[in-house]
Motif scaffolding. Structure first.
Motif, PDB file in Angstrom:
ATOM      1  N   UNK A  13      28.997 -25.752   7.226  1.00  0.00           N
ATOM      2  CA  UNK A  13      30.428 -25.972   7.500  1.00  0.00           C
ATOM      3  C   UNK A  13      31.238 -24.736   7.115  1.00  0.00           C
ATOM      4  N   UNK A  14      30.883 -24.124   5.989  1.00  0.00           N
ATOM      5  CA  UNK A  14      31.564 -22.902   5.537  1.00  0.00           C
ATOM      6  C   UNK A  14      31.401 -21.796   6.574  1.00  0.00           C
ATOM      7  N   UNK A  15      30.142 -21.624   7.026  1.00  0.00           N
ATOM      8  CA  UNK A  15      29.852 -20.535   7.955  1.00  0.00           C
ATOM      9  C   UNK A  15      30.594 -20.727   9.277  1.00  0.00           C
ATOM     10  N   UNK A  16      30.680 -21.970   9.732  1.00  0.00           N
ATOM     11  CA  UNK A  16      31.372 -22.238  10.994  1.00  0.00           C
ATOM     12  C   UNK A  16      32.849 -21.864  10.883  1.00  0.00           C
ATOM     13  N   UNK A  17      33.472 -22.194   9.740  1.00  0.00           N
ATOM     14  CA  UNK A  17      34.891 -21.853   9.564  1.00  0.00           C
ATOM     15  C   UNK A  17      35.097 -20.355   9.419  1.00  0.00           C
ATOM     16  N   UNK A  18      34.188 -19.701   8.679  1.00  0.00           N
ATOM     17  CA  UNK A  18      34.287 -18.245   8.512  1.00  0.00           C
ATOM     18  C   UNK A  18      34.156 -17.548   9.866  1.00  0.00           C
ATOM     19  N   UNK A  19      33.142 -17.967  10.644  1.00  0.00           N
ATOM     20  CA  UNK A  19      32.931 -17.347  11.955  1.00  0.00           C
ATOM     21  C   UNK A  19      34.171 -17.500  12.837  1.00  0.00           C
ATOM     22  N   UNK A  53      43.319 -17.358   4.860  1.00  0.00           N
ATOM     23  CA  UNK A  53      42.871 -17.358   6.250  1.00  0.00           C
ATOM     24  C   UNK A  53      43.911 -16.731   7.171  1.00  0.00           C
ATOM     25  N   UNK A  54      45.168 -17.048   6.941  1.00  0.00           N
ATOM     26  CA  UNK A  54      46.241 -16.448   7.728  1.00  0.00           C
ATOM     27  C   UNK A  54      46.265 -14.941   7.565  1.00  0.00           C
ATOM     28  N   UNK A  55      46.066 -14.511   6.330  1.00  0.00           N
ATOM     29  CA  UNK A  55      46.079 -13.071   6.073  1.00  0.00           C
ATOM     30  C   UNK A  55      44.881 -12.353   6.684  1.00  0.00           C
ATOM     31  N   UNK A  56      43.708 -13.001   6.676  1.00  0.00           N
ATOM     32  CA  UNK A  56      42.530 -12.358   7.274  1.00  0.00           C
ATOM     33  C   UNK A  56      42.808 -12.065   8.751  1.00  0.00           C
ATOM     34  N   UNK A  57      43.412 -13.041   9.440  1.00  0.00           N
ATOM     35  CA  UNK A  57      43.722 -12.836  10.863  1.00  0.00           C
ATOM     36  C   UNK A  57      44.794 -11.754  11.021  1.00  0.00           C
ATOM     37  N   UNK A 102      37.373 -17.907  11.985  1.00  0.00           N
ATOM     38  CA  UNK A 102      38.513 -17.078  11.570  1.00  0.00           C
ATOM     39  C   UNK A 102      38.213 -15.592  11.796  1.00  0.00           C
ATOM     40  N   UNK A 103      37.006 -15.153  11.468  1.00  0.00           N
ATOM     41  CA  UNK A 103      36.689 -13.730  11.660  1.00  0.00           C
ATOM     42  C   UNK A 103      36.756 -13.355  13.147  1.00  0.00           C
ATOM     43  N   UNK A 104      36.339 -14.272  14.006  1.00  0.00           N
ATOM     44  CA  UNK A 104      36.419 -13.991  15.444  1.00  0.00           C
ATOM     45  C   UNK A 104      37.883 -13.813  15.864  1.00  0.00           C
ATOM     46  N   UNK A 152      40.184 -12.884  14.022  1.00  0.00           N
ATOM     47  CA  UNK A 152      40.695 -11.683  13.355  1.00  0.00           C
ATOM     48  C   UNK A 152      40.087 -10.417  13.934  1.00  0.00           C
ATOM     49  N   UNK A 153      39.262 -10.550  14.954  1.00  0.00           N
ATOM     50  CA  UNK A 153      38.528  -9.436  15.571  1.00  0.00           C
ATOM     51  C   UNK A 153      37.666  -8.690  14.550  1.00  0.00           C
ATOM     52  N   UNK A 154      37.152  -9.432  13.568  1.00  0.00           N
ATOM     53  CA  UNK A 154      36.251  -8.844  12.573  1.00  0.00           C
ATOM     54  C   UNK A 154      34.832  -9.352  12.845  1.00  0.00           C
ATOM     55  N   UNK A 155      33.854  -8.519  12.479  1.00  0.00           N
ATOM     56  CA  UNK A 155      32.473  -8.965  12.723  1.00  0.00           C
ATOM     57  C   UNK A 155      31.767  -9.307  11.413  1.00  0.00           C
ATOM     58  N   UNK A 156      30.827 -10.227  11.560  1.00  0.00           N
ATOM     59  CA  UNK A 156      30.012 -10.631  10.414  1.00  0.00           C
ATOM     60  C   UNK A 156      28.898  -9.621  10.247  1.00  0.00           C
ATOM     61  N   UNK A 157      28.741  -9.035   9.057  1.00  0.00           N
ATOM     62  CA  UNK A 157      27.696  -8.029   8.869  1.00  0.00           C
ATOM     63  C   UNK A 157      26.302  -8.653   8.972  1.00  0.00           C
ATOM     64  N   UNK A 158      25.347  -7.827   9.399  1.00  0.00           N
ATOM     65  CA  UNK A 158      23.973  -8.316   9.466  1.00  0.00           C
ATOM     66  C   UNK A 158      23.283  -7.987   8.156  1.00  0.00           C
ATOM     67  N   UNK A 159      23.493  -8.840   7.184  1.00  0.00           N
ATOM     68  CA  UNK A 159      22.891  -8.634   5.870  1.00  0.00           C
ATOM     69  C   UNK A 159      21.935  -9.772   5.613  1.00  0.00           C
ATOM     70  N   UNK A 160      20.738  -9.440   5.224  1.00  0.00           N
ATOM     71  CA  UNK A 160      19.764 -10.492   4.944  1.00  0.00           C
ATOM     72  C   UNK A 160      19.692 -10.733   3.443  1.00  0.00           C
TER      73      UNK A 160
END
Lengths: 99, 252
Positions: free
Chosen positions: B198-204, B142-146, B206-208, B210-218
């Motif tokens: 819970x996973x998605x909330x934590x991912x969102x 997580x530290x590295x992603x940021x 950290x990615x925020x 890290x200034x990274x965006x979540x892809x819109x993949x269905x």
């Protein structure tokens, strides 16, 4: 002098480990890291993964001021010829059994 | 409660994730960008392989046909592995490695937390030990992603490419087999689909940062849990298994 990529971009941190609670922190070595949290993680991985420590300090190496080899004389010699500064200088009276 | 034989497939999914991801991570040994990171990645690889060792040992004992953890690791074919596809993809660049660890270790923390309350006390004990390791893995990645996402132009680009490339492989982690309702109701394993919010909330979060965006993949990739793997797993297993298969029963 050319610098390695790590020296150009990642600062050096000194690592101090405490082997158990109440003990003093002792210098263990150094790591390269981008920031304090990263330095703490690298220190954990390099110096504290075999039960060597219960606590870690990391300090940017650049903030440490050290004495130089030239300081050896003026700093440390005066202690050598003043034996009375050491407890061994004094004889313990015979009557004293328990310290 | 006595161990439940139907646990074996569930244990293979848990153990194979760690074995395959652990081996992939070990490929960094001697190749990481800096000594300290080399040590960190190999530590993580060893943690994961250690977790796999315990889980597969337990699976072998429950299965009761005499297969131990080494037999399960080194003498199964790719189609018999039950790891998620995410774990077997090539290690890629440092960004791919970190983002994959980030996705999987956050899942692992939630999964071990739930498993540490399992009615199977052996599994609960393994989970309690592994949980501490996975929490560290999540902190490391997580530290590295940021750091990468919010770093230089190149590190941001590579981190975003890794998120984009790996995102469609994350859904499989939360696909709960339809035929394991009895394991869940017996308190042996969690329904992994319940871990996703819970996973998605934590991912969102950290990615925020890290200034990274979540892809819109269905569409989400799947298949690993049923033994349908990418071409990469067979090549990886060939390397991982060759020594054990060339010298069966060897001791060292």
């Amino acid at each position: 002098m050319t610098q390695s990529p790590a020296e150009r971009s990642w600062p050096l941190w000194e690592v101090f480990t405490q082997s158990k609670e109440g003990e003093p922190h002792q210098h263990a070595g150094s790591v390269h890291a981008t920031d304090a949290e990263h330095a703490l993680q690298n220190a954990r991985d390099v110096y504290a993964r075999r039960n060597e420590a219960v606590n870690l300090w990391v300090v940017p190496s650049v903030v440490i001021t050290a004495s130089t080899p030239e300081d050896v004389g003026p700093f440390f010699d005066p202690a050598n010829d003043k034996a009375y500064r050491h407890p061994q200088f004094y004889k313990v009276p015979k009557g004293v059994k328990v310290f | 409660m006595p161990p439940h034989p139907a646990l074996v497939p569930a244990l293979l999914r848990i153990g194979d994730d760690r074995l395959v991801l652990g081996h992939r991570t070990s490929e960094w040994c001697g190749h990481a960008p800096i000594l300290e990171e080399d040590v960190a990645l190999v530590n993580i690889a060893l943690d994961l392989i250690g977790q796999a060792n315990l889980v597969l040992q337990h699976a072998g004992a429950l299965e009761g046909t005499g297969r131990d953890q080494d037999a399960l690791a080194f003498f199964r074919e790719a189609v018999e592995f039950r790891n998620a596809l995410l774990c077997e993809l090539p290690k890629g660049d440092f960004g791919v490695t970190i983002v994959r660890h980030f996705f999987h270790s956050l899942f692992s923390v939630l999964q071990w937390e739930a498993l540490s309350r399992s009615a199977d006390t052996t599994l609960a004990g393994i989970a309690a030990k592994a949980l501490k390791e996975s929490r560290y893995h999540a902190r490391h990645s997580g530290g590295w992603v940021i750091r990468l996402g919010d770093g230089t132009d190149e590190s941001h680009r590579r981190a975003q490419e890794a998120v984009d490339a790996l995102w469609s492989y994350t859904g499989e982690l939360f696909m709960q087999p339809a035929n394991e309702a009895d394991l869940v109701s017996a308190g042996l394993t969690p329904d992994v689909s319940t871990l996703e919010p819970a996973w998605r909330a934590q991912v969102d979060d950290v990615l925020r940062r890290a200034t990274l965006r979540v892809p819109e993949v269905v569409w989400m990739q799947r298949g690993g849990r049923d033994g349908r793997h990418t071409e990469h797993l067979g090549h990886m297993l060939a390397e991982m298994q060759i020594v054990a298969r060339s010298h069966p029963g060897a001791q060292w």
